[in-house]
Design a protein around this motif. Structure first.
Motif, mmCIF file in Angstrom:
data_model
loop_
_atom_site.group_PDB
_atom_site.id
_atom_site.type_symbol
_atom_site.label_atom_id
_atom_site.label_comp_id
_atom_site.label_asym_id
_atom_site.label_seq_id
_atom_site.Cartn_x
_atom_site.Cartn_y
_atom_site.Cartn_z
ATOM 1 N N ASP A 286 115.700 114.399 70.624
ATOM 2 C CA ASP A 286 114.740 113.669 69.776
ATOM 3 C C ASP A 286 114.287 112.332 70.667
ATOM 4 N N GLU A 287 113.078 111.946 70.372
ATOM 5 C CA GLU A 287 112.434 110.973 71.473
ATOM 6 C C GLU A 287 112.944 109.651 71.196
ATOM 7 N N ALA B 198 115.251 107.499 73.969
ATOM 8 C CA ALA B 198 115.087 106.193 74.574
ATOM 9 C C ALA B 198 116.236 105.207 74.347
ATOM 10 N N GLU B 199 117.119 105.653 73.356
ATOM 11 C CA GLU B 199 118.187 105.034 73.016
ATOM 12 C C GLU B 199 119.460 105.119 74.225
ATOM 13 N N GLY B 200 119.516 106.436 74.681
ATOM 14 C CA GLY B 200 120.269 106.832 75.639
ATOM 15 C C GLY B 200 120.442 106.147 77.046
ATOM 16 N N TRP B 201 119.145 105.698 77.452
ATOM 17 C CA TRP B 201 118.999 105.183 78.727
ATOM 18 C C TRP B 201 118.620 103.872 78.673
ATOM 19 N N PRO C 13 107.019 108.516 73.124
ATOM 20 C CA PRO C 13 105.642 108.061 72.862
ATOM 21 C C PRO C 13 105.697 106.413 73.246
ATOM 22 N N GLN C 14 104.782 105.745 73.735
ATOM 23 C CA GLN C 14 104.910 104.370 73.767
ATOM 24 C C GLN C 14 105.248 103.456 72.467
ATOM 25 N N ARG C 15 104.921 103.855 71.582
ATOM 26 C CA ARG C 15 105.168 103.062 70.368
ATOM 27 C C ARG C 15 106.802 103.334 70.264
ATOM 28 N N VAL C 16 107.455 104.435 70.484
ATOM 29 C CA VAL C 16 108.708 104.512 70.247
ATOM 30 C C VAL C 16 109.528 103.720 71.330
ATOM 31 N N LEU C 17 108.941 103.910 72.705
ATOM 32 C CA LEU C 17 109.773 102.859 73.643
ATOM 33 C C LEU C 17 109.519 101.416 73.503
ATOM 34 N N VAL D 187 104.827 98.031 77.632
ATOM 35 C CA VAL D 187 105.291 99.550 77.840
ATOM 36 C C VAL D 187 104.167 100.088 78.833
ATOM 37 N N THR D 188 103.076 99.927 78.388
ATOM 38 C CA THR D 188 101.833 100.399 79.436
ATOM 39 C C THR D 188 102.172 99.960 80.691
ATOM 40 N N LYS D 189 102.489 98.669 80.714
ATOM 41 C CA LYS D 189 102.502 98.124 82.269
ATOM 42 C C LYS D 189 103.840 98.657 82.771
ATOM 43 N N ALA D 190 104.876 98.828 82.351
ATOM 44 C CA ALA D 190 105.829 99.537 82.875
ATOM 45 C C ALA D 190 105.711 100.750 83.260
ATOM 46 N N ILE D 191 104.840 101.768 82.574
ATOM 47 C CA ILE D 191 104.756 102.966 82.931
ATOM 48 C C ILE D 191 103.755 103.109 84.152
#
Length: 475
Positions: free
Chosen positions: A18-19, A23-26, A61-65, A76-80
């Protein structure tokens, strides 16, 4: 508990985790003291290192991150973008963002050389921090700082920056004792030119920075090699030189020795300084790796400021392209070194010095160092996993180079085999001072390769070449 288990086992439509859970895991890998997007990049790198993010795994997806990290989608976009530049992830139009696989199209092609011989730091690690300082300097409205003429020892504002840089190493040094050079190599050259004359002798580690041999040849100095092992310079060999008037200095790298990564032990530090005092000769301390190593490795100059000339630069801990070095000398030696500097020029490197000063005074230089410490530690751990007991360097060392035993295999043979596989390394022969037998060892540099996905297969190649030989620690 049942609800938690159901949530942990929930799958995404494509069969992956699950997305939101991914994200929560790391996301616990957030680094303190960084901008939000830099923290996200470090979290991705941490997740890859620990195995929580597998090669080929799709990121949420970026919204989830954005929701999981508590940031905006723009962050998020800048981090990616920055994680992609570091070779951590790849973005595929219409599909999403994925942890990079070795098979990705932008991975290095078979047959390309991977350079593990160049001992440098990856520029991308602190690129955004460096750009911040450059923008601030460019809009400062003080062109004299960047383009004006300054005295050979450096403008006062730049010498103050040098003193502040040494202060980060725990040294209280007056700007009047600081001289600015074009890198630590020039600092070594000018210091030796000031302290010794043609035909004089200088004591140094038997394995040493290649540039030192070139300096000695240019200045017609005799380098006397002293054994070096896991405790650094073997000080027991120094006693026979106590009354040798031809010896004008001892030059050494007490912290993260190049190439062996040894740190001078406490007992040997005391013995070295005792010898230098009794012989009435200065110690030249090459501290270019000191900032990267951190507070646990104090400089010799903190114990004998009256007799140690310490040389540093920003190249190993901030960026290799900043060609600024700092000499901090005991007051009686400052004028001698300054006079020697006129052999190479008539002014300080004003533009480079201004950049270095901006980085130091703004705190960006130290911030870059923290980023490099994290990255260097990560790369040493990867090297330790790949090379196992062949790696002489401790896995806890903070360094962009490691010392690796070739066992019974001559180092030149190992290097030749690796070159045929497209991997360049440095042999112990290159660092040897004098005519003694070379150690069966290689220096493996970890920083010139920008991506961990290029570094890992290269280290695997080193391990394969050495796998038929029994490990034998020789340094």
């Amino acid at each position: 508990m049942a609800e938690g288990n159901r949530k942990a086992g929930r799958k995404a439509p494509d069969g992956g985790a699950d997305e939101a859970d991914m994200a929560e895991g790391w996301r616990h890998g957030l680094a303190e003291g960084l901008t939000k997007y830099e923290s996200m990049v470090e979290a991705i790198a941490h997740g890859i290192q620990t195995g929580e993010l597998k090669p080929g795994a799709r990121l949420p997806p970026q919204r989830v991150l954005a929701r999981q990290f508590g940031v905006t989608v723009a962050t998020v976009t800048k981090a990616i973008e920055h994680a992609s530049r570091r070779g951590l992830i790849v973005t595929r139009t219409g599909s999403g963002t994925f942890v990079r696989n070795k098979s990705d199209a932008d991975a290095p092609e078979h047959g390309d050389f991977v350079d593990l011989s160049l001992n440098t730091s990856p520029t991308i690690i602190a690129a955004s921090v460096l750009q911040h300082s450059l923008r601030a300097l460019a809009t400062s409205g003080e062109p004299q700082k960047l383009f004006g003429h300054s005295p050979i020892q450096g403008a006062l504002r730049n010498r103050r920056a040098g003193a502040a840089w040494f202060a980060l190493r725990g040294l209280a040094i007056s700007p009047d004792q600081v001289l600015i050079t074009q890198g630590a190599h020039e600092g070594l050259l000018c210091t030796l030119l000031a302290l010794a004359s043609p035909g004089d002798s200088v004591l140094c580690e038997r394995l040493n920075y290649v540039g030192l041999k070139r300096i000695a040849k240019l200045l017609q100095l005799r380098l006397i090699p002293v054994e070096v092992d896991h405790e650094g310079l073997d000080t027991t060999a120094l006693t026979r030189f106590r009354r040798d008037k031809s010896v004008k200095a001892v030059i050494c790298t007490p912290v993260t020795h190049n190439p062996t990564t040894a740190n001078l032990s406490r007992a040997r530090r005391a013995a070295l300084l005792r010898f230098a005092r009794e012989a009435a000769i200065p110690v030249i301390e090459d501290d270019v790796y000191g900032m990267l190593a951190g507070a646990d490795a104090p400089p010799l100059a903190s114990e004998w400021p009256e007799g140690v000339v310490i040389i540093s630069s920003l190249s190993k801990s901030v960026s290799p392209g900043i060609r600024v070095g700092y000499i901090a000398a005991p007051a009686p030696l400052v004028s001698r070194i300054r006079d020697a500097m006129f052999t190479l020029g008539w002014t300080e490197p004003s533009t480079q010095a201004a950049i270095a000063s901006q980085l130091i005074h703004s705190g960006d230089a130290f911030q870059s160092t923290l980023l490099h410490r994290t990255e260097a530690s990560r790369r040493v751990e990867i090297a330790a996993r790949a090379l196992g007991p062949r790696m002489v360097t401790s896995a806890s060392t903070i360094s962009y180079h490691v010392w690796v035993s070739t066992g019974s295999m001559p180092p030149d043979t190992a290097a030749s085999d690796l070159a045929r596989m497209g991997v360049l390394v440095s042999t112990s022969t290159q660092f040897l001072v004098g005519d003694g037998p070379p150690d069966n060892a290689l220096r493996i540099s970890l920083g010139a390769v920008p991506s961990l996905y290029e570094l890992t297969p290269a280290l695997d190649a080193v391990a394969r070449v050495l796998s038929t030989r029994k490990p034998q620690h020789s340094a």
